[in-house]
Scaffold this active site. Structure first.
Site, PDB file in Angstrom:
ATOM      1  N   TYR A 156      35.749  31.478  35.581  1.00 43.02           N
ATOM      2  CA  TYR A 156      37.049  32.171  35.644  1.00 43.02           C
ATOM      3  C   TYR A 156      38.029  31.562  34.623  1.00 43.02           C
ATOM      4  O   TYR A 156      38.708  32.290  33.886  1.00 43.02           O
ATOM      5  CB  TYR A 156      37.582  32.049  37.072  1.00 43.02           C
ATOM      6  CG  TYR A 156      38.874  32.769  37.364  1.00 43.02           C
ATOM      7  CD1 TYR A 156      38.892  34.140  37.585  1.00 43.02           C
ATOM      8  CD2 TYR A 156      40.074  32.069  37.457  1.00 43.02           C
ATOM      9  CE1 TYR A 156      40.073  34.800  37.880  1.00 43.02           C
ATOM     10  CE2 TYR A 156      41.259  32.715  37.752  1.00 43.02           C
ATOM     11  CZ  TYR A 156      41.258  34.079  37.969  1.00 43.02           C
ATOM     12  OH  TYR A 156      42.439  34.728  38.260  1.00 43.02           O
ATOM     13  N   LYS A 160      39.849  33.436  31.470  1.00 43.33           N
ATOM     14  CA  LYS A 160      41.315  33.550  31.401  1.00 43.33           C
ATOM     15  C   LYS A 160      41.881  32.820  30.174  1.00 43.33           C
ATOM     16  O   LYS A 160      42.891  33.242  29.616  1.00 43.33           O
ATOM     17  CB  LYS A 160      41.940  33.018  32.700  1.00 43.33           C
ATOM     18  CG  LYS A 160      41.595  33.857  33.939  1.00 43.33           C
ATOM     19  CD  LYS A 160      42.099  35.293  33.804  1.00 43.33           C
ATOM     20  CE  LYS A 160      41.915  36.119  35.054  1.00 43.33           C
ATOM     21  NZ  LYS A 160      42.392  37.499  34.890  1.00 43.33           N
TER      22      LYS A 160
HETATM   23  P1  NAP Z   1      42.422  41.768  43.765  1.00 46.64           P
HETATM   24  O1  NAP Z   1      43.339  41.922  44.918  1.00 46.64           O
HETATM   25  O2  NAP Z   1      41.028  41.293  44.020  1.00 46.64           O
HETATM   26  O3  NAP Z   1      42.367  43.142  42.950  1.00 46.64           O
HETATM   27  C1  NAP Z   1      41.537  43.250  41.812  1.00 46.64           C
HETATM   28  C2  NAP Z   1      41.635  44.654  41.269  1.00 46.64           C
HETATM   29  O4  NAP Z   1      40.805  44.747  40.109  1.00 46.64           O
HETATM   30  C3  NAP Z   1      41.141  45.721  42.243  1.00 46.64           C
HETATM   31  O5  NAP Z   1      41.963  46.866  42.128  1.00 46.64           O
HETATM   32  C4  NAP Z   1      39.719  46.030  41.747  1.00 46.64           C
HETATM   33  O6  NAP Z   1      39.310  47.364  41.996  1.00 46.64           O
HETATM   34  C5  NAP Z   1      39.923  45.856  40.251  1.00 46.64           C
HETATM   35  N1  NAP Z   1      38.696  45.592  39.516  1.00 46.64           N
HETATM   36  C6  NAP Z   1      37.851  44.540  39.622  1.00 46.64           C
HETATM   37  N2  NAP Z   1      36.862  44.640  38.722  1.00 46.64           N
HETATM   38  C7  NAP Z   1      37.093  45.789  38.024  1.00 46.64           C
HETATM   39  C8  NAP Z   1      36.434  46.446  36.952  1.00 46.64           C
HETATM   40  N3  NAP Z   1      35.326  45.940  36.408  1.00 46.64           N
HETATM   41  N4  NAP Z   1      36.958  47.607  36.489  1.00 46.64           N
HETATM   42  C9  NAP Z   1      38.079  48.136  37.019  1.00 46.64           C
HETATM   43  N5  NAP Z   1      38.753  47.569  38.028  1.00 46.64           N
HETATM   44  C10 NAP Z   1      38.253  46.403  38.530  1.00 46.64           C
HETATM   45  O7  NAP Z   1      43.022  40.742  42.695  1.00 46.64           O
HETATM   46  P2  NAP Z   1      44.545  40.275  42.406  1.00 46.64           P
HETATM   47  O8  NAP Z   1      44.782  39.018  43.146  1.00 46.64           O
HETATM   48  O9  NAP Z   1      45.475  41.403  42.563  1.00 46.64           O
HETATM   49  O10 NAP Z   1      44.411  39.858  40.856  1.00 46.64           O
HETATM   50  C11 NAP Z   1      44.738  40.752  39.797  1.00 46.64           C
HETATM   51  C12 NAP Z   1      44.642  40.018  38.481  1.00 46.64           C
HETATM   52  O11 NAP Z   1      45.503  38.876  38.503  1.00 46.64           O
HETATM   53  C13 NAP Z   1      43.241  39.471  38.177  1.00 46.64           C
HETATM   54  O12 NAP Z   1      42.987  39.567  36.793  1.00 46.64           O
HETATM   55  C14 NAP Z   1      43.337  38.020  38.598  1.00 46.64           C
HETATM   56  O13 NAP Z   1      42.404  37.224  37.923  1.00 46.64           O
HETATM   57  C15 NAP Z   1      44.770  37.719  38.181  1.00 46.64           C
HETATM   58  N6  NAP Z   1      45.352  36.565  38.873  1.00 46.64           N
HETATM   59  C16 NAP Z   1      45.489  36.563  40.231  1.00 46.64           C
HETATM   60  C17 NAP Z   1      46.069  35.454  40.839  1.00 46.64           C
HETATM   61  C18 NAP Z   1      46.262  35.392  42.329  1.00 46.64           C
HETATM   62  O14 NAP Z   1      46.682  34.332  42.814  1.00 46.64           O
HETATM   63  N7  NAP Z   1      46.032  36.451  43.081  1.00 46.64           N
HETATM   64  C19 NAP Z   1      46.489  34.368  40.064  1.00 46.64           C
HETATM   65  C20 NAP Z   1      46.329  34.416  38.690  1.00 46.64           C
HETATM   66  C21 NAP Z   1      45.769  35.521  38.092  1.00 46.64           C
HETATM   67  P3  NAP Z   1      38.436  47.769  43.312  1.00 46.64           P
HETATM   68  O15 NAP Z   1      39.302  47.453  44.504  1.00 46.64           O
HETATM   69  O16 NAP Z   1      38.208  49.219  43.173  1.00 46.64           O
HETATM   70  O17 NAP Z   1      37.212  46.934  43.238  1.00 46.64           O
END
Ligand code: NAP
Length: 248
Positions: A156, A160
């Site tokens: 990851y 990133k």
């Molecule tokens: P999440 O709740 O798991 O949501 C991920 C989203 O990405 C879902 O809508 C999923 O769609 C979609 N997705 C995954 N793989 C995909 C693909 N190959 N093509 C199209 N859509 C895809 O994650 P989140 O926490 O909101 O995170 C969103 C972003 O922020 C990510 O890039 C994550 O790495 C980054 N981030 C998150 C955090 C945190 O603390 N949450 C911190 C730093 C960075 P489906 O539901 O249809 O599978």
């Protein structure tokens, strides 16, 4: 006047979590919103209906951001439906955590494909409409883990960190064409992705953050709103941390 009036935005991975928050805030600020999801079909349909209540055009597309051909077809479909694309938010992402000793080749490859290759796929395809329009704002969702690393997340963190280098290179290549490219590095944002974690660990994290709380999807969406809008017209090639002070 709303900050994104008249703009067309596409947000990947908006069926839940941070992406959903970004799509909603963009729609509230007047943008027409195209968004993608992969497996959450029902949630995608619900979001489309919800966004439309803001009085803007909204459409969800089931599309795998990690698939080069699918990303190209997606951008063509969005341009056909919306006319142009002003803002791209590469938000889709996954985790497949594990210490390096136990991490499989599949776990590494899956994360690089979904998190990093997806950004290449989408930016490559969106260049065309943005070059034609002579403007655009690209926002790539990285992570504090990409800036500082994290035990158990080598795959990851690599994906990133790769996003940050890619973002800066695109900023250098496309700046003269009035296309901006920035990354954001969220810290601990409380979404479905983090809901599966041990509550004790989550509380320890909250206490270690200078602002003493996890971030919300809205916190991240508001930064994206700024980067998508003309308020950030002179900002490109940056990675902005949004982490409650975790990184200083
Ligand atoms: P999440 O709740 O798991 O949501 C991920 C989203 O990405 C879902 O809508 C999923 O769609 C979609 N997705 C995954 N793989 C995909 C693909 N190959 N093509 C199209 N859509 C895809 O994650 P989140 O926490 O909101 O995170 C969103 C972003 O922020 C990510 O890039 C994550 O790495 C980054 N981030 C998150 C955090 C945190 O603390 N949450 C911190 C730093 C960075 P489906 O539901 O249809 O599978």
């Amino acid at each position: 006047m709303k900050l994104l009036d008249g703009k067309v935005a596409i947000v990947t991975g908006a069926s839940r979590g941070i992406g959903r928050g970004i799509a909603k805030v963009f729609a509230q600020h007047g943008a027409s919103v195209a968004f993608t999801y992969l497996s959450s079909v029902e949630k995608g349909q619900e979001l489309e209906a919800e966004l439309t209540t803001c009085g803007i055009k909204a459409k969800g597309y089931r599309s795998d951001a990690g698939d080069y051909k699918a990303a190209d077809e997606l951008i063509n479909a969005v341009v056909a439906d919306f006319g142009t694309i002003d803002v791209l938010v590469n938000n889709a992402g996954i985790t497949r955590d594990g210490l390096l000793m136990r991490m499989s080749e599949e776990q590494f490859d899956e994360v690089i494909k979904a998190n990093l290759k997806s950004v290449f796929n989408m930016v490559k395809a969106v260049q065309r409409p943005m070059l034609k329009a002579k403007k655009g704002s690209i926002i790539n969702v990285s992570s504090v883990v990409g800036v500082k690393g994290n035990a158990g997340q080598a795959n990851y963190a690599a994906s990133k960190a790769g996003i940050i280098g890619f973002t800066k290179s695109v900023a250098l290549e496309l700046g003269s064409r009035n296309i901006r490219s920035n990354a954001i590095a969220p810290g601990f944002i409380e979404t479905e992705m983090t809901a599966s974690l041990d509550p004790k660990v989550v509380d320890q994290w909250r206490q270690s953050i200078p602002l003493k709380r996890g971030g919300s999807s809205d916190d991240v969406a508001n930064l994206c709103l700024f980067l998508a809008s003309d308020l950030s017209a002179y900002i490109t090639g940056q990675c902005i941390n949004i982490c409650g002070g975790m990184l200083t």
